[in-house]
Enzyme design. Structure first.
Site, PDB file in Angstrom:
ATOM      1  N   PRO B 101       1.649  -0.329  -6.124  1.00 14.19           N
ATOM      2  CA  PRO B 101       1.913  -0.990  -7.525  1.00 14.19           C
ATOM      3  C   PRO B 101       1.192  -0.311  -8.620  1.00 14.19           C
ATOM      4  CG  PRO B 101       1.373  -2.544  -5.741  1.00 14.19           C
ATOM      5  CD  PRO B 101       1.096  -1.123  -5.103  1.00 14.19           C
ATOM      6  N   ALA B 104      -2.228  -2.003 -11.389  1.00 16.73           N
ATOM      7  CA  ALA B 104      -2.942  -3.028 -10.626  1.00 16.73           C
ATOM      8  C   ALA B 104      -4.443  -2.603 -10.015  1.00 16.73           C
ATOM      9  CB  ALA B 104      -1.675  -3.533  -9.809  1.00 16.73           C
ATOM     10  N   GLY B 105      -4.875  -1.621 -10.277  1.00 18.68           N
ATOM     11  CA  GLY B 105      -6.081  -1.284  -9.855  1.00 18.68           C
ATOM     12  C   GLY B 105      -6.082  -0.522  -8.513  1.00 18.68           C
ATOM     13  N   SER B 108      -2.928   4.408  -8.800  1.00 18.56           N
ATOM     14  CA  SER B 108      -1.690   4.879  -8.376  1.00 18.56           C
ATOM     15  C   SER B 108      -1.524   6.220  -9.123  1.00 18.56           C
ATOM     16  CB  SER B 108      -0.423   4.068  -9.083  1.00 18.56           C
ATOM     17  OG  SER B 108      -0.490   3.783 -10.227  1.00 18.56           O
ATOM     18  N   SER B 109      -2.402   6.582 -10.205  1.00 16.46           N
ATOM     19  CA  SER B 109      -2.219   7.727 -11.010  1.00 16.46           C
ATOM     20  C   SER B 109      -2.982   8.641 -10.200  1.00 16.46           C
ATOM     21  CB  SER B 109      -2.917   7.451 -12.515  1.00 16.46           C
ATOM     22  OG  SER B 109      -4.345   7.238 -12.364  1.00 16.46           O
ATOM     23  N   ALA B 110      -4.025   8.305  -9.466  1.00 10.47           N
ATOM     24  CA  ALA B 110      -4.928   9.219  -8.922  1.00 10.47           C
ATOM     25  C   ALA B 110      -3.991   9.878  -7.682  1.00 10.47           C
ATOM     26  CB  ALA B 110      -6.181   8.899  -8.192  1.00 10.47           C
ATOM     27  N   ALA B 111      -3.113   9.019  -7.002  1.00  9.37           N
ATOM     28  CA  ALA B 111      -2.442   9.434  -5.724  1.00  9.37           C
ATOM     29  C   ALA B 111      -1.325  10.169  -6.241  1.00  9.37           C
ATOM     30  CB  ALA B 111      -1.823   7.988  -5.123  1.00  9.37           C
ATOM     31  N   ASP B 152     -11.620   7.709  -7.561  1.00  8.17           N
ATOM     32  CA  ASP B 152     -10.027   7.574  -7.017  1.00  8.17           C
ATOM     33  C   ASP B 152      -9.406   8.909  -6.747  1.00  8.17           C
ATOM     34  OD1 ASP B 152     -10.416   5.114  -8.396  1.00  8.17           O
ATOM     35  OD2 ASP B 152      -8.568   5.077  -9.697  1.00  8.17           O
TER      36      ASP B 152
END
Lengths: 319, 319
Positions: B101, B104-105, B108-111, B152
């Site tokens: 998601p 939502a903490g 996701s941006s790091a992944a 992250d």
């Protein structure tokens, strides 16, 4: 012959639980009272009635015994202990009118004790001073509960707002000229105060490095609130109440229902909202300079709620 | 020609917000991943598709420009910044499959950044090491967000559990051989992370004597959690999560919805439950050695929820 007196309940604004570890607390008397009427009767016993709680009982003062006809006896122990200190054991009828919810952190036992002591003292022409009544009321609470802070009985006797200093070394009446209503939301109490105090103690023992600084910060929070009250900056108290609620959550005495009411009150426009009293079920208090009716109605939709105002009158003798 | 890589999202277990003030934090990679496939195309541009978010765009790498065809562009900035570091700007199609998601903490941006860097590095035969990718991923986050902790991107690259020491002076991968599922409940984010960090800062500035010791205690709590993880006393982490939640409530980042989910998870049998990430809406994490399906279903009844497990795999190249 008859004598009548009334005394208010209270709400803790800051410091519950931390007070057990010598931190300061601030509480206010509210306009929900215990009214006690003592009158001579033609029977040979002391009869007690609490109409709105459907309690009736006979007290055998000399044999230190309560015979319950109907209802829950808890509160009657305070009546018996009060009578033992000022009443000559003659047959009387004691009518108690109680609009303070019982067991929800409103100090109903202190109010009943103070008003009973006052009415019985007047009935027996003892004319005790307020200071003497407050002193005896604290003795009564100690005798019934084994342990008790003098906070509840002091507030019920003198009214207004009261600051209990660190380690209970001083009780100070505060000047408080606000007109902010308080909305109290309450849920059925699920855990008793003793168990909640024990739960906090266990958490403190398990994690002293985390909980001790937290308790220190709770003390500083109450001192900060005291400063704002003295400076009449009442609007600053809301945020402190909110932070205080978080501390109580850390201590493990919050519940889903209390939390729901606290956040509903804040969302509906309360300046601040927090658990008041022991938690674990029980009550919340919301500071509502505005939106009090809206907040009252929102909390009633969830559980139950009442609006109270600070009572500057403590113990009153009624002619 | 094509290259494919995937990288996990993360959940913060301890230390959010306190980390801004130099306190330590602990987070774990979870089995929700960003999968990136880069393949040669016959067009003369770089095309990006994120199917499940219905995002499609064209990236003009040389002119540092994103042309959105459809959807929200936020995440694409990380793709562009990643390409600039490892890709030769030749026309490719980038397909992103994201089951993390967004906003939502969950990191996701790091992944997306780690997986894009890895896939593009492979596509361009650069064969960067994981350490080099983690380093570049942090640079990408810094470049897009102006400020970013390396937490992250480190977790997403190396997987497992990661401890970020005080003042971010050290990042340590932790041995963590548990099989406890985590249930994540999430609400639509209402306030952005920057505003929440600012809200905490204002509260800290208004009440330093209360909030500074609280932040110190949060740091001690994370150190205590680290000790339990090292000693494999995982069951002790539940109570620490609960206390940590109270601290986040004190800081003012809790909401009615988050609180409702936290208490529902605990009531339904979670070992511990707390806000994860910035709060103010957003997500909660519940530690569920038992009752995970019951808790998942209870949280889905309130808002939305997913079950995740710790992913010991970080960045993976896919053949």
């Amino acid at each position: 012959m008859e004598a009548k007196a009334s005394a208010p309940g209270k709400v803790i604004l800051f410091g519950e639980h931390a007070v057990v570890y010598g931190k300061p607390a601030i509480a206010v008397a509210v306009d929900k009272r215990a009214v006690i009427k003592i009158s001579e009767n033609k029977e040979d016993t002391i009869k007690v009635y609490i109409k709105n709680l459907n309690i009736s009982a006979t007290i055998d003062q000399l044999n230190n015994h309560i015979i319950i006809d109907n209802g829950n006896p808890g509160i009657l122990k305070y009546v018996l202990e009060s009578l033992k200190r000022v009443h000559d054991a003659s047959p009387v009828t004691i009518e108690i009118d109680l609009d303070i919810p019982i067991g929800a952190g409103f100090g109903s036992s202190a109010a009943v004790t103070v008003a009973t002591l006052a009415a019985a003292s007047k009935y027996n022409h003892k004319n005790l001073t307020k200071k003497e009544i407050a002193q005896k009321a604290h003795e009564v609470e100690l005798s019934v509960q084994n342990s008790a802070s003098p906070l509840d009985t002091t507030i019920s006797t003198f009214g207004g707002a009261v600051y209990l200093a660190a380690n209970a070394e001083e009780i100070k009446k505060l000047e408080l000229n606000w007109t902010y209503p308080l909305v109290i939301g309450f849920t059925p109490r699920k855990e008793d105060t003793g168990k909640l105090v024990e739960k906090v103690r266990l958490r403190k023992e398990a994690y002293p490095d985390i909980i001790n600084p937290l308790l220190d910060a709770m003390g500083i929070l109450t001192e900060t609130a005291l400063k704002f009250i003295i400076e009449k900056k009442y609007s600053y108290l809301g945020e402190l109440m909110n932070i205080n609620h978080g501390f109580l959550d850390c201590l493990g005495v919050n519940t889903k229902e209390l939390s729901n009411m606290v956040y509903t009150a804040r969302k509906t426009g309360a300046l601040g909202a927090k658990i008041t009293g022991a938690g674990g079920g029980g009550s919340i208090v919301a500071l509502c300079p505005e939106n009090n009716l809206k907040i009252l109605s929102a909390l009633k939709n969830i559980e139950d709620a009442i609006e109270v105002n600070i009572s500057h009158e403590g113990l009153e003798f009624i002619d």
